[in-house]
Enzyme design. Structure first.
Site, PDB file in Angstrom:
ATOM      1  N   THR A   1       8.509  -6.600 -14.284  1.00 52.71           N
ATOM      2  CA  THR A   1       7.908  -7.899 -14.582  1.00 52.71           C
ATOM      3  C   THR A   1       6.877  -8.245 -13.505  1.00 52.71           C
ATOM      4  O   THR A   1       7.178  -8.191 -12.316  1.00 52.71           O
ATOM      5  CB  THR A   1       9.002  -8.992 -14.626  1.00 52.71           C
ATOM      6  OG1 THR A   1       9.952  -8.609 -15.608  1.00 52.71           O
ATOM      7  CG2 THR A   1       8.408 -10.358 -14.967  1.00 52.71           C
TER       8      THR A   1
ATOM      9  N   HIS B   1      -0.921  -8.031   3.370  1.00 50.90           N
ATOM     10  CA  HIS B   1      -0.467  -8.580   4.666  1.00 50.90           C
ATOM     11  C   HIS B   1      -1.334  -8.143   5.840  1.00 50.90           C
ATOM     12  O   HIS B   1      -1.157  -8.607   6.951  1.00 50.90           O
ATOM     13  CB  HIS B   1       1.020  -8.279   4.908  1.00 50.90           C
ATOM     14  CG  HIS B   1       1.363  -6.867   5.270  1.00 50.90           C
ATOM     15  ND1 HIS B   1       1.555  -6.464   6.575  1.00 50.90           N
ATOM     16  CD2 HIS B   1       1.583  -5.768   4.514  1.00 50.90           C
ATOM     17  CE1 HIS B   1       1.895  -5.169   6.594  1.00 50.90           C
ATOM     18  NE2 HIS B   1       1.910  -4.734   5.354  1.00 50.90           N
TER      19      HIS B   1
ATOM     20  N   ALA C   1       0.819  -1.221   0.000  1.00 51.25           N
ATOM     21  CA  ALA C   1       0.000   0.000   0.000  1.00 51.25           C
ATOM     22  C   ALA C   1       0.848   1.264   0.000  1.00 51.25           C
ATOM     23  O   ALA C   1       0.405   2.300  -0.482  1.00 51.25           O
ATOM     24  CB  ALA C   1      -0.946  -0.003   1.190  1.00 51.25           C
TER      25      ALA C   1
ATOM     26  N   CYS D   1       4.670   1.373  11.666  1.00 54.39           N
ATOM     27  CA  CYS D   1       5.408   2.129  10.660  1.00 54.39           C
ATOM     28  C   CYS D   1       6.206   3.257  11.274  1.00 54.39           C
ATOM     29  O   CYS D   1       7.193   3.709  10.731  1.00 54.39           O
ATOM     30  CB  CYS D   1       4.461   2.717   9.635  1.00 54.39           C
ATOM     31  SG  CYS D   1       3.215   1.574   9.154  1.00 54.39           S
TER      32      CYS D   1
ATOM     33  N   GLN E   1      -6.927  -0.627   6.173  1.00 53.99           N
ATOM     34  CA  GLN E   1      -7.415  -1.176   7.448  1.00 53.99           C
ATOM     35  C   GLN E   1      -8.923  -1.455   7.427  1.00 53.99           C
ATOM     36  O   GLN E   1      -9.479  -1.900   8.437  1.00 53.99           O
ATOM     37  CB  GLN E   1      -7.095  -0.219   8.608  1.00 53.99           C
ATOM     38  CG  GLN E   1      -5.614   0.029   8.821  1.00 53.99           C
ATOM     39  CD  GLN E   1      -4.879  -1.153   9.458  1.00 53.99           C
ATOM     40  OE1 GLN E   1      -5.480  -2.154   9.880  1.00 53.99           O
ATOM     41  NE2 GLN E   1      -3.559  -1.057   9.510  1.00 53.99           N
TER      42      GLN E   1
HETATM   43  N1  PMP Z   1      -2.020   2.654   4.941  1.00 54.75           N
HETATM   44  C1  PMP Z   1      -2.431   2.221   6.147  1.00 54.75           C
HETATM   45  C2  PMP Z   1      -3.678   2.776   6.737  1.00 54.75           C
HETATM   46  C3  PMP Z   1      -1.671   1.263   6.832  1.00 54.75           C
HETATM   47  O1  PMP Z   1      -2.079   0.844   8.030  1.00 54.75           O
HETATM   48  C4  PMP Z   1      -0.494   0.754   6.231  1.00 54.75           C
HETATM   49  C5  PMP Z   1       0.365  -0.271   6.945  1.00 54.75           C
HETATM   50  N2  PMP Z   1       0.726   0.115   8.241  1.00 54.75           N
HETATM   51  C6  PMP Z   1      -0.111   1.248   4.970  1.00 54.75           C
HETATM   52  C7  PMP Z   1      -0.906   2.180   4.353  1.00 54.75           C
HETATM   53  C8  PMP Z   1       1.145   0.772   4.269  1.00 54.75           C
HETATM   54  O2  PMP Z   1       0.981  -0.526   3.818  1.00 54.75           O
HETATM   55  P1  PMP Z   1       2.212  -1.436   3.344  1.00 54.75           P
HETATM   56  O3  PMP Z   1       2.777  -2.047   4.575  1.00 54.75           O
HETATM   57  O4  PMP Z   1       1.614  -2.450   2.438  1.00 54.75           O
HETATM   58  O5  PMP Z   1       3.178  -0.559   2.636  1.00 54.75           O
END
Ligand code: PMP
Length: 394
Positions: free
Chosen positions: A255, A219, A89, A341, A197
């Site tokens: 790819t 994931h 994402a 994150c 989410q």
């Molecule tokens: N947006 C939201 C609301 C998320 O919770 C997350 C993951 N913490 C992401 C984006 C990023 O997703 P990814 O781990 O696939 O880069």
């Protein structure tokens, strides 16, 4: 009284390796479903050819890729949409939020978002501002969400893009994206939603919520890491951010990863099966947690009642969140402080600050996040351990 739940016996979050752990950090990530891994392995073993090659094995791989795209759009009720596979994402958000303004910059330079977005949206906004775009960040209300009126009032003739997350990753607050998409129908601004989410957990359909661009990450729903998607309308153009061989409809070169795409489709299909009953169970477990934790003094709940039942955020008074985390970890109970994150950087949660307006509270947050596999027995044990850990630490 908590009603007795029908417990999923095959789907406990415990594995043989970690028989006692209670994993309540599902908003950070979920373990891959064995069926998803099986799809990935089977497809990789058989359809390893380059789907862009013109020979037969290539064509077969391409067919499978097309099937995965169609399945994702179908599960989400999106006729007229195409699925573009990405590495997650973060990439989907970057592609949408850089690609759309770059493509439409002659139309206007105004972008509308909220003050509670995930860093993979907020940091792109900061970058866009440095490129000369004007970004309005709508403040969320006490329910952690923005209103359709706020969005409508902030639109100008220069607005080219609106980006609003479905469910907040820290508080669980739910934005009214259905109503917002209807209000935007007559405006030329495109609507991007970070659905990470929410999709696969709460009811969602592109037929009812016809957003222009939707970011997803496998994931978060028992799929693979490094596996995302951006859904967009069939004729939607944007400026690619990865230049190369022109794969993924000339919008994202590289790819294509056919086994990962197939695994994405499988994970999404599994996640959306029996969604209503999974949601009901999550609501019951959420209620157990709210009641159990509500009895403990000096803990404030930050998640509004209207939030997704899968996420509960609290502020602890008198105990550092990381001390609490360590105390629980010692008992093999796993929760989060601020989102994974950003948890190694700042200890202030911007989303909780935006929701509460209270810096101290935003620096004391813990997040408990459930999945449809969480059991009532796990929640009961969690509450016992949580209580005991607090007593020990205070
Ligand atoms: N947006 C939201 C609301 C998320 O919770 C997350 C993951 N913490 C992401 C984006 C990023 O997703 P990814 O781990 O696939 O880069």
């Amino acid at each position: 009284m908590v009603s007795r739940l029908a417990e999923p016996n095959l789907h406990s979050s415990r594995s043989n390796l970690e028989p006692l752990m209670i994993y309540l950090d599902n908003a950070a990530t979920t373990p891959p479903d064995p069926l998803v891994l099986e799809t990935f392995n089977d497809v990789y073993a058989t359809f390893w050819a380059n789907p862009h090659s013109l020979h037969r094995p290539g064509e077969r791989a391409e067919q499978l890729l097309a099937q995965a795209r169609a399945q994702v759009a179908e599960v989400l009720g999106g006729s007229g949409y195409r699925t573009l596979f990405t590495s997650g994402a973060t990439e989907s958000n970057n592609l949408a939020l850089k690609g759309i303004p770059e493509f439409y910059k002659a139309r206007g330079n105004h972008i509308l978002t909220t003050n509670s977005e995930h860093p993979s949206v907020e940091q792109v906004m900061v970058w866009l501002e440095a490129q000369g775009f004007v970004v309005t960040r709508l403040p969320v209300g006490p329910d952690g969400a923005v209103t359709p009126d706020q969005v409508e009032e902030a639109l100008t003739a220069d607005t080219i893009l609106v980006s609003i997350m479905f469910v907040n990753n820290e508080s669980g607050a739910v934005n009214p994206i259905g109503e917002i998409s209807r209000r935007l129908a007559n405006h030329r601004a495109l609507f991007h939603v970070d659905g990470v989410q929410g999709v696969g957990k709460l009811p969602f359909s592109l037929a009812e919520t016809p957003v222009d661009l939707l970011s997803l990450s496998a994931h978060k729903f028992f799929g693979l890491k490094g596996s995302g998607a951006l859904l967009l309308r069939e004729r939607q153009q944007l400026s690619p951010q990865l230049h190369g061989g022109g794969q993924e409809f000339e919008l994202r070169s590289g790819t294509a990863d056919v086994p990962r795409a197939a695994a994405f489709a499988k994970a999404l299909r599994l996640a959306t099966e029996d969604l209503e009953s999974k949601l009901e169970r999550a609501k019951t477990l959420n209620r157990m947690l709210r009641t159990g934790i509500g009895d403990i003094p000096d803990i404030v709940c930050n998640s509004p009642e209207s939030a997704s039942p899968f996420i509960l955020n609290y502020s602890l008074v008198g105990i550092k969140p990381e001390t609490m985390l360590q105390g629980l970890s010692a008992e093999e109970v796993y929760i989060a402080t601020v989102s994974a994150c950003s948890s190694r950087k700042a200890m202030i949660s911007p989303a909780i600050l935006a929701l509460t307006g209270d810096r101290e509270r935003a620096g004391q947050t813990i997040r408990i996040s459930l999945s449809h596999r969480t059991t009532s027995e796990e929640i009961r044990r969690f509450l016992d351990i949580f209580n005991a850990t607090i007593s020990k630490l205070r």
